[in-house]
Design a protein around this motif. Structure first.
Motif, PDB file in Angstrom:
ATOM      1  N   GLY A  76     -60.578  38.521   6.133  1.00  0.00           N
ATOM      2  CA  GLY A  76     -61.876  38.333   6.773  1.00  0.00           C
ATOM      3  C   GLY A  76     -62.764  37.346   6.047  1.00  0.00           C
ATOM      4  O   GLY A  76     -63.613  36.705   6.664  1.00  0.00           O
ATOM      5  N   ASP A  77     -62.567  37.183   4.738  1.00  0.00           N
ATOM      6  CA  ASP A  77     -63.383  36.236   3.977  1.00  0.00           C
ATOM      7  C   ASP A  77     -63.116  34.799   4.413  1.00  0.00           C
ATOM      8  O   ASP A  77     -63.991  33.940   4.308  1.00  0.00           O
ATOM      9  CB  ASP A  77     -63.155  36.395   2.482  1.00  0.00           C
ATOM     10  CG  ASP A  77     -61.690  36.327   2.091  1.00  0.00           C
ATOM     11  OD1 ASP A  77     -60.832  36.635   2.937  1.00  0.00           O
ATOM     12  OD2 ASP A  77     -61.409  35.969   0.930  1.00  0.00           O
ATOM     13  N   GLU A  78     -61.919  34.499   4.926  1.00  0.00           N
ATOM     14  CA  GLU A  78     -61.626  33.154   5.443  1.00  0.00           C
ATOM     15  C   GLU A  78     -62.327  32.908   6.777  1.00  0.00           C
ATOM     16  O   GLU A  78     -62.636  31.790   7.125  1.00  0.00           O
ATOM     17  CB  GLU A  78     -60.117  32.976   5.619  1.00  0.00           C
ATOM     18  CG  GLU A  78     -59.357  32.968   4.324  1.00  0.00           C
ATOM     19  CD  GLU A  78     -57.858  32.881   4.546  1.00  0.00           C
ATOM     20  OE1 GLU A  78     -57.432  32.588   5.690  1.00  0.00           O
ATOM     21  OE2 GLU A  78     -57.115  33.113   3.590  1.00  0.00           O
ATOM     22  N   MET A  79     -62.553  33.959   7.514  1.00  0.00           N
ATOM     23  CA  MET A  79     -63.149  33.870   8.843  1.00  0.00           C
ATOM     24  C   MET A  79     -64.682  33.880   8.790  1.00  0.00           C
ATOM     25  O   MET A  79     -65.344  33.292   9.644  1.00  0.00           O
ATOM     26  CB  MET A  79     -62.648  35.079   9.642  1.00  0.00           C
ATOM     27  CG  MET A  79     -62.845  35.026  11.096  1.00  0.00           C
ATOM     28  SD  MET A  79     -61.904  36.417  11.782  1.00  0.00           S
ATOM     29  CE  MET A  79     -63.101  37.066  12.868  1.00  0.00           C
ATOM     30  N   ALA A  80     -65.255  34.524   7.812  1.00  0.00           N
ATOM     31  CA  ALA A  80     -66.702  34.717   7.719  1.00  0.00           C
ATOM     32  C   ALA A  80     -67.456  33.388   7.701  1.00  0.00           C
ATOM     33  O   ALA A  80     -67.123  32.481   6.944  1.00  0.00           O
ATOM     34  CB  ALA A  80     -67.042  35.523   6.474  1.00  0.00           C
ATOM     35  N   GLY A  81     -68.445  33.293   8.558  1.00  0.00           N
ATOM     36  CA  GLY A  81     -69.306  32.116   8.614  1.00  0.00           C
ATOM     37  C   GLY A  81     -68.722  30.904   9.319  1.00  0.00           C
ATOM     38  O   GLY A  81     -69.400  29.887   9.460  1.00  0.00           O
ATOM     39  N   ARG A  82     -67.488  30.961   9.781  1.00  0.00           N
ATOM     40  CA  ARG A  82     -66.846  29.818  10.433  1.00  0.00           C
ATOM     41  C   ARG A  82     -67.279  29.731  11.894  1.00  0.00           C
ATOM     42  O   ARG A  82     -67.669  30.710  12.525  1.00  0.00           O
ATOM     43  CB  ARG A  82     -65.323  29.957  10.373  1.00  0.00           C
ATOM     44  CG  ARG A  82     -64.747  30.049   8.968  1.00  0.00           C
ATOM     45  CD  ARG A  82     -64.776  28.736   8.193  1.00  0.00           C
ATOM     46  NE  ARG A  82     -63.860  27.757   8.680  1.00  0.00           N
ATOM     47  CZ  ARG A  82     -62.623  27.579   8.254  1.00  0.00           C
ATOM     48  NH1 ARG A  82     -62.140  28.351   7.304  1.00  0.00           N
ATOM     49  NH2 ARG A  82     -61.870  26.636   8.758  1.00  0.00           N
ATOM     50  N   ALA A  83     -67.191  28.547  12.453  1.00  0.00           N
ATOM     51  CA  ALA A  83     -67.550  28.322  13.855  1.00  0.00           C
ATOM     52  C   ALA A  83     -66.488  28.924  14.765  1.00  0.00           C
ATOM     53  O   ALA A  83     -65.307  28.876  14.467  1.00  0.00           O
ATOM     54  CB  ALA A  83     -67.668  26.826  14.124  1.00  0.00           C
ATOM     55  N   THR A  84     -66.936  29.494  15.891  1.00  0.00           N
ATOM     56  CA  THR A  84     -65.989  30.015  16.868  1.00  0.00           C
ATOM     57  C   THR A  84     -66.177  29.396  18.244  1.00  0.00           C
ATOM     58  O   THR A  84     -65.241  29.357  19.028  1.00  0.00           O
ATOM     59  CB  THR A  84     -66.037  31.549  16.937  1.00  0.00           C
ATOM     60  OG1 THR A  84     -65.003  32.001  17.792  1.00  0.00           O
ATOM     61  CG2 THR A  84     -67.362  32.041  17.444  1.00  0.00           C
ATOM     62  N   VAL A  85     -67.365  28.883  18.551  1.00  0.00           N
ATOM     63  CA  VAL A  85     -67.592  28.101  19.773  1.00  0.00           C
ATOM     64  C   VAL A  85     -68.308  26.823  19.347  1.00  0.00           C
ATOM     65  O   VAL A  85     -69.357  26.875  18.716  1.00  0.00           O
ATOM     66  CB  VAL A  85     -68.427  28.870  20.823  1.00  0.00           C
ATOM     67  CG1 VAL A  85     -68.667  28.015  22.057  1.00  0.00           C
ATOM     68  CG2 VAL A  85     -67.749  30.174  21.214  1.00  0.00           C
ATOM     69  N   VAL A  86     -67.710  25.680  19.690  1.00  0.00           N
ATOM     70  CA  VAL A  86     -68.228  24.375  19.265  1.00  0.00           C
ATOM     71  C   VAL A  86     -68.391  23.489  20.488  1.00  0.00           C
ATOM     72  O   VAL A  86     -67.516  23.436  21.352  1.00  0.00           O
ATOM     73  CB  VAL A  86     -67.257  23.717  18.247  1.00  0.00           C
ATOM     74  CG1 VAL A  86     -67.714  22.320  17.888  1.00  0.00           C
ATOM     75  CG2 VAL A  86     -67.136  24.573  17.012  1.00  0.00           C
ATOM     76  N   ASP A  87     -69.513  22.796  20.557  1.00  0.00           N
ATOM     77  CA  ASP A  87     -69.777  21.797  21.596  1.00  0.00           C
ATOM     78  C   ASP A  87     -69.693  20.429  20.932  1.00  0.00           C
ATOM     79  O   ASP A  87     -70.513  20.093  20.084  1.00  0.00           O
ATOM     80  CB  ASP A  87     -71.158  22.029  22.202  1.00  0.00           C
ATOM     81  CG  ASP A  87     -71.563  20.975  23.211  1.00  0.00           C
ATOM     82  OD1 ASP A  87     -70.686  20.209  23.673  1.00  0.00           O
ATOM     83  OD2 ASP A  87     -72.757  20.916  23.554  1.00  0.00           O
ATOM     84  N   ALA A  88     -68.676  19.659  21.322  1.00  0.00           N
ATOM     85  CA  ALA A  88     -68.454  18.351  20.711  1.00  0.00           C
ATOM     86  C   ALA A  88     -68.638  17.256  21.757  1.00  0.00           C
ATOM     87  O   ALA A  88     -67.824  17.148  22.676  1.00  0.00           O
ATOM     88  CB  ALA A  88     -67.046  18.282  20.124  1.00  0.00           C
ATOM     89  N   PRO A  89     -69.715  16.458  21.673  1.00  0.00           N
ATOM     90  CA  PRO A  89     -69.882  15.353  22.606  1.00  0.00           C
ATOM     91  C   PRO A  89     -68.747  14.343  22.460  1.00  0.00           C
ATOM     92  O   PRO A  89     -68.277  14.081  21.350  1.00  0.00           O
ATOM     93  CB  PRO A  89     -71.219  14.725  22.197  1.00  0.00           C
ATOM     94  CG  PRO A  89     -71.920  15.782  21.426  1.00  0.00           C
ATOM     95  CD  PRO A  89     -70.847  16.572  20.753  1.00  0.00           C
TER      96      PRO A  89
END
Length: 147
Positions: A76-89
């Motif tokens: 879970g420490d690898e997952m914590a704070g990471r982006a899960t939905v990103v909007d990339a123009p």
């Protein structure tokens, strides 16, 4: 969560359940601080570059011990704070990246509306990111233009 994004419309709470299983963990580079901006470069160029920067719409909670709702959690420490939905123009459009499965087993409680919002608002994903394209007319300028 970035509530001003059309992808997050209707989400009143900042935390909600999402299903995660072997999906990619994404990292979005934050914008540089004002002190790190290039010197001697036209601000129009740097502003155009910033408008093309990917934006994190939803991210996992920063505390690994708050990630698990039910089941098992590994690393879970690898997952914590990471982006899960990103909007990339991209060009004149957008690429919306989901690090979850928004349609897993018909619906996931948290992600299904994110996907529907992205589809329904496909042409307005940068509506709250755009700078004003028309400069406001001041009272003094309006009075002088009437002459």
């Amino acid at each position: 969560m970035k509530p001003e994004s059309p992808i997050a419309y209707g989400y009143e709470r900042t935390t909600f359940p999402l299903y995660f299983n072997q999906a990619p963990l994404m990292a979005v580079q934050p914008p540089p601080a004002a002190t790190q901006r290039p010197v001697g470069v036209d601000s129009a160029i740097t502003n155009a570059g910033e408008r093309m920067r990917a934006r994190t719409i939803v991210r996992w909670t920063p505390k690994a011990d708050e990630l698990l709702i039910s089941g098992l959690l590994d690393a879970g420490d690898e997952m914590a704070g990471r982006a899960t939905v990103v909007d990339a123009p991209l060009g004149k459009g957008h690429v919306v990246l989901f690090g979850t499965r928004p349609m897993w087993r018909w619906e996931s409680q948290g992600a299904f509306a994110l996907m529907l919002n992205a589809m329904a608002n496909w042409n307005a994903l940068d509506v709250n990111e755009r700078p004003a394209s028309v400069t406001p007319v001041t009272a003094a300028a309006a009075a002088s233009s009437d002459r």
